[in-house]
Each structure stands twice: as C-alpha cells, then as structure tokens.
Design an enzyme around this catalytic site. Structure first.
Site, PDB file in Angstrom:
ATOM      1  N   HIS A 162       0.836  -1.223   0.000  1.00 16.06           N
ATOM      2  CA  HIS A 162       0.000   0.000   0.000  1.00 16.06           C
ATOM      3  C   HIS A 162       0.864   1.265   0.000  1.00 16.06           C
ATOM      4  O   HIS A 162       0.448   2.308   0.495  1.00 16.06           O
ATOM      5  CB  HIS A 162      -0.968   0.035   1.190  1.00 16.06           C
ATOM      6  N   SER A 283      14.497  21.633 -16.294  1.00 17.04           N
ATOM      7  CA  SER A 283      13.301  22.422 -16.579  1.00 17.04           C
ATOM      8  C   SER A 283      13.723  23.723 -17.245  1.00 17.04           C
ATOM      9  O   SER A 283      14.764  24.289 -16.908  1.00 17.04           O
ATOM     10  CB  SER A 283      12.571  22.712 -15.266  1.00 17.04           C
ATOM     11  N   LYS A 289      15.680  22.183 -11.036  1.00 16.55           N
ATOM     12  CA  LYS A 289      15.070  20.883 -11.312  1.00 16.55           C
ATOM     13  C   LYS A 289      15.994  19.900 -12.045  1.00 16.55           C
ATOM     14  O   LYS A 289      16.741  20.274 -12.930  1.00 16.55           O
ATOM     15  CB  LYS A 289      13.795  21.049 -12.160  1.00 16.55           C
ATOM     16  N   GLU A 296       9.593   8.612 -16.841  1.00 25.41           N
ATOM     17  CA  GLU A 296       8.252   9.164 -17.102  1.00 25.41           C
ATOM     18  C   GLU A 296       7.810   8.871 -18.530  1.00 25.41           C
ATOM     19  O   GLU A 296       6.663   8.511 -18.786  1.00 25.41           O
ATOM     20  CB  GLU A 296       8.242  10.681 -16.880  1.00 25.41           C
TER      21      GLU A 296
END
Ligand code: ARG
Length: 466
Positions: A162, A283, A289, A296
């Site tokens: 979980h 970024s 970043k 992704e």
C-alpha cells in the site's frame, strides 16, 4: 482526376482508367511497409529457388531473378532506390524494379504467389528478427539488474505494501523482483516466436495454388519451423501480431511499474537513488530541477503500446475470411510497438548502471516505519502464543512506541514486557533491521544469501540463452 491508362500497375490489366490520385494516397502502404524490404527480398529469393527446384523456372531464369533481387537489395541499402507511391506497397515496388532491371523474366517471380501470402510471410520473417533483437535488449537489461542487485545484496530498504512501510527488505531483493518479471517476459517472447515462425507461402491468394510448389523446401530455406496448414487461415491470420503486441504490452506494463518506483525514489522526499545527469533532463523555467524524464516517458509510452494492442484486436475482430485490405493497417500498430518497446528497453539497459544508491536514506526510511513489528509477533508465536494474540499484543506495543516517539528497538525490555510476555534480551536481534532481513533465509526470501542465489541463477539463465 482520372485518365485512360492500364499499363502501369502490376494489377492494371482489367482496368480502363488510372487510379484517382487521392485513392493512390489513401491506399498506399509503401510509406511505412518499405521497412519489410529485406524480408520481402529474402522471401522472393527463396520462392524463386523453390520454383526452380520444382521445374517452374529454368536455372538461368532463376539466377537472373535472384541477381536482380540482390542488386535491388543493395540499391535500397545504399539509399539509391526510388520508392514510388503509385506502386502502392513494398512488394510491387520491388517487383516492378525487378522487371525494369532484368526484363520480362522478372514477371515470372510472382508465379504461384499472391501478395496475400507474400505480405504474411514478410511480416513473419521481419517480426522473427525483431523478436531476437528485442530479446537481446531485454537480456542486456536483465544483466544490468543482476549487477546492481549484486552490489546492493545487503542494502536495507523498506519493503512496501500500500506504499506504506511494511517490512525491511534488501534492495538487491527488490531489484531481483524486476528480474523475475523480465524473465517471464523473455519466456513469453520465446513462446510467441514459435507461432510467428510458420510459413504462409503456398497459400497464394487464399485457396492454395495449382503449381506443384515445394512448401517444405521454401520453409527450410527461410528457417521456418512449420508450414501453415490451411491456406485461408495462412493469409488472414494475424494472431501472431496480436500475441506479440500483447507480450510487448506486458513488458511495457512492467517497465512502467519500474518507472513509477524510480520516479518516487529519485524524488528528494524519498532520496533513495540518483540517476546520472546523462539520463535526466532539466526544466526550462525552474533552474533547480533535475527531472526523471526517461522513466516518465517510458511510463507514458506504455499507453501507446496498449493502444496498439487494442487496435490490432479491433482490426481483426469482425473480419470474414480470408484476406481483407484492413490487414494493411496491422503494420502501423506493429511497427510502433516494436520501435517503442525496443527503444524503452535499450534506454533502460543504459540507465540502470547509471543509478547511484543512497544506502543511508534507504536504511533511515526502513528504521522509521516499525518495519520489524512482524518479527516481534513471530518471536511471540515461536514462544507459544497464538498468532492473532501476538498480532494484537504487537499492535498495542507499536501504538505505545508511536506515542512515545521511539522505535521498537529503543523500547526497554520492561516497556516491551507490558504488552508482550516471555521476552528475553535476544528479542533485540529480531527487532533490528539486519536481523529481520537475515531471518528470511528461505528460497525466494529477502536474506542477502538468498538474493545472491537468485542472482546466480539469474545469470545462469542469461548464460543459457546466449
Ligand atoms: N499492402 C498490402 C498489405 O499490407 C499487401 C497485400 C495486398 N493484397 C491485396 N489483395 N490487395 O496488406
């Protein structure tokens, strides 16, 4: 725009008008099926040899055709071949170039053959090679996972259920779970390849042919393990594409799961791993970043592969026997799956060795979630308590520890004794993370000794298939 012209297309005999321009554009497939050229030529050469063997072609005719096809092959490889949209597809482009090159004898190549069994053959030959390439990349990734698992065989991290800390595991164990998934994927590819490896040629348009073709011989020349047993099935079957897309979807689903974990772990809130700059991007607005764009994108690309699988199932679901032009669309989905899957596996195989592990962060996270509570319960059970009672006693202990801001191993024997009877000093070796992990020394368990066994048999598997 139509005008009188019947001579240009190989199928133009019964037509009085040339094809409408927009129809040519709409029906052509050469813009994408040119990729099959190598296998198309390979299939044509085998067909020619077989035609000679059975006496349909003379030896000099066969030699001329084969030399012509080989020359075309070279031209294509060198980028000197002119693909023509008006010739529709890869098959007619090559056949027409052959006739141009070697003259009328080239027109004999298509004897006893149809584009229907030709395209099915090309696709199978092509996919068979692609499966071998894909397995190569898959195995490269599996090898990289074994290497990382070896250096992290005793690195402790939290195991999650979980997405909550559950029990401590070793990072090597976690990595080898990925290996297991990929091993099943590899086996699925092997299995799929068996059904890909069947020869349609000889089925002709749909009913077989009246020429005395030696299908066994063509199969042997092309390395097919078997011959399609029903001509109507042979030209219309695309199960093998669906099966491949389905096995590919499972791989992409696995890669997507890996991606999700890597994305979480690289997040500074976890801080478990870092991925080398070479495999991350930045970024354009936020200078601080460093983004995990590779995982992704792999997660994102899985969506398109699943879509291609759905496209293939839908393409086939209402088709009557035998060949229908619908099938031309199969290549768009199949090529996309091959490219996406292969690209994702390759980038992953390159990225895994670029992972650095923050062992302290992993250990720290494992220490915080009362991850050894099950070990305490197991200890009580071994001392004679029923598991449900032990579960309840440990639950109360954890609640006490939370209230007092302590880890389980920080509670004194007296504090522990409040809830759990019959404890000795030795309990601390179970409450401590290393003890917990080492205790799971069972086949498939997380103990470092078991992880090393798993790595050894993983490497055996990889060695066995090379
Ligand atoms: N380009 C076609 C395809 O990909 C080749 C077969 C054409 N057959 C036909 N009967 N029109 O399916």
């Amino acid at each position: 725009m139509t005008s009188k012209n019947t001579s240009e297309k190989p199928w133009g005999g019964r037509f009085h008008h040339t094809t409408n321009n927009s129809v040519e554009k709409f029906t052509e497939s050469v813009s994408f099926d040119y990729r099959l050229y190598r296998h198309d030529i390979m299939g044509s050469i085998a067909h020619t040899r077989m035609l000679m063997k059975v006496g349909v072609l003379e030896e000099d005719e066969s030699n001329t055709i084969i030399q012509g096809l080989e020359a075309i092959h070279k031209e294509i490889e060198a980028g000197d071949f002119q693909w023509k949209m008006e010739l529709e597809d890869v098959h007619m482009n090559i056949e027409s170039a052959l006739v141009q090159k070697v003259g009328d004898v080239g027109k004999k190549l298509h004897t006893g053959r149809s584009r229907n069994d030709q395209v099915a053959t090309d696709l199978r030959l092509y996919l068979r090679d692609e499966i071998d390439q894909i397995r190569g990349s898959l195995q490269k990734l599996m090898g990289a996972i074994c290497n990382l698992a070896e250096s992290e065989a005793q690195t402790i991290m939290p195991g999650f259920t979980h997405l909550q800390v559950a029990q401590p595991v070793t990072f090597g164990h976690h990595l080898m779970a990925w290996f297991e998934m990929l091993k099943r994927d590899d086996e699925r590819m092997v299995d799929c390849r068996k059904r890909v490896n069947s020869l349609p040629l000889g089925a002709a348009a749909l009913a077989g042919t009246s020429y005395p073709l030696d299908r066994e011989y063509t199969a042997e020349l092309l390395g097919f393990e078997r011959i399609a047993q029903n001509s109507m099935d042979a030209v219309s079957d695309r199960d093998f594409v669906i099966e491949f897309c389905s096995a590919a979807s499972i791989i992409m689903m696995h890669l997507s799961r890996f991606s999700e974990e890597l994305i979480l772990w690289i997040n500074p809130m976890f801080g478990f791993i870092d991925i080398d700059d070479a495999y991350c991007t930045g970024s354009s607005i936020m200078p601080q970043k460093k983004n995990p764009d590779i995982p992704e994108l792999v997660r994102g690309k899985s969506a398109r592969v699943f879509g291609d699988l759905m496209a293939m199932l839908t393409l086939m679901k209402a088709q009557p026997l035998a060949y229908n032009r619908d099938n031309q669309e199969d290549k768009i989905a199949l090529f996309d799956v091959i490219d996406t899957l292969h690209g994702s596996l390759e980038i992953y195989a390159g990225m895994i060795p670029e992972i650095t592990v923050n062992r302290d962060a992993m250990l720290n996270a494992a220490s915080q979630g009362y991850a050894t509570a099950t070990d305490l319960a197991d200890y009580l059970v071994k001392a004679g308590m029923a598991f449900r009672d032990a579960h309840d006693a440990v639950g109360k202990t954890v609640s006490y520890a939370i209230e007092n801001g302590k880890a389980l191993s920080e509670l004194t024997l007296d504090e522990l004794g409040e809830f759990c009877p019959n404890l000795n000093e030795d309990i601390y070796q179970y409450l401590e993370l290393n003890g917990s992990v080492n205790a799971r020394d069972i086949i498939g368990g997380t103990a470092p000794a078991q992880v090393r066994n798993a790595i050894a048999s993983g490497r055996e598997y990889l060695k066995g298939i090379q």
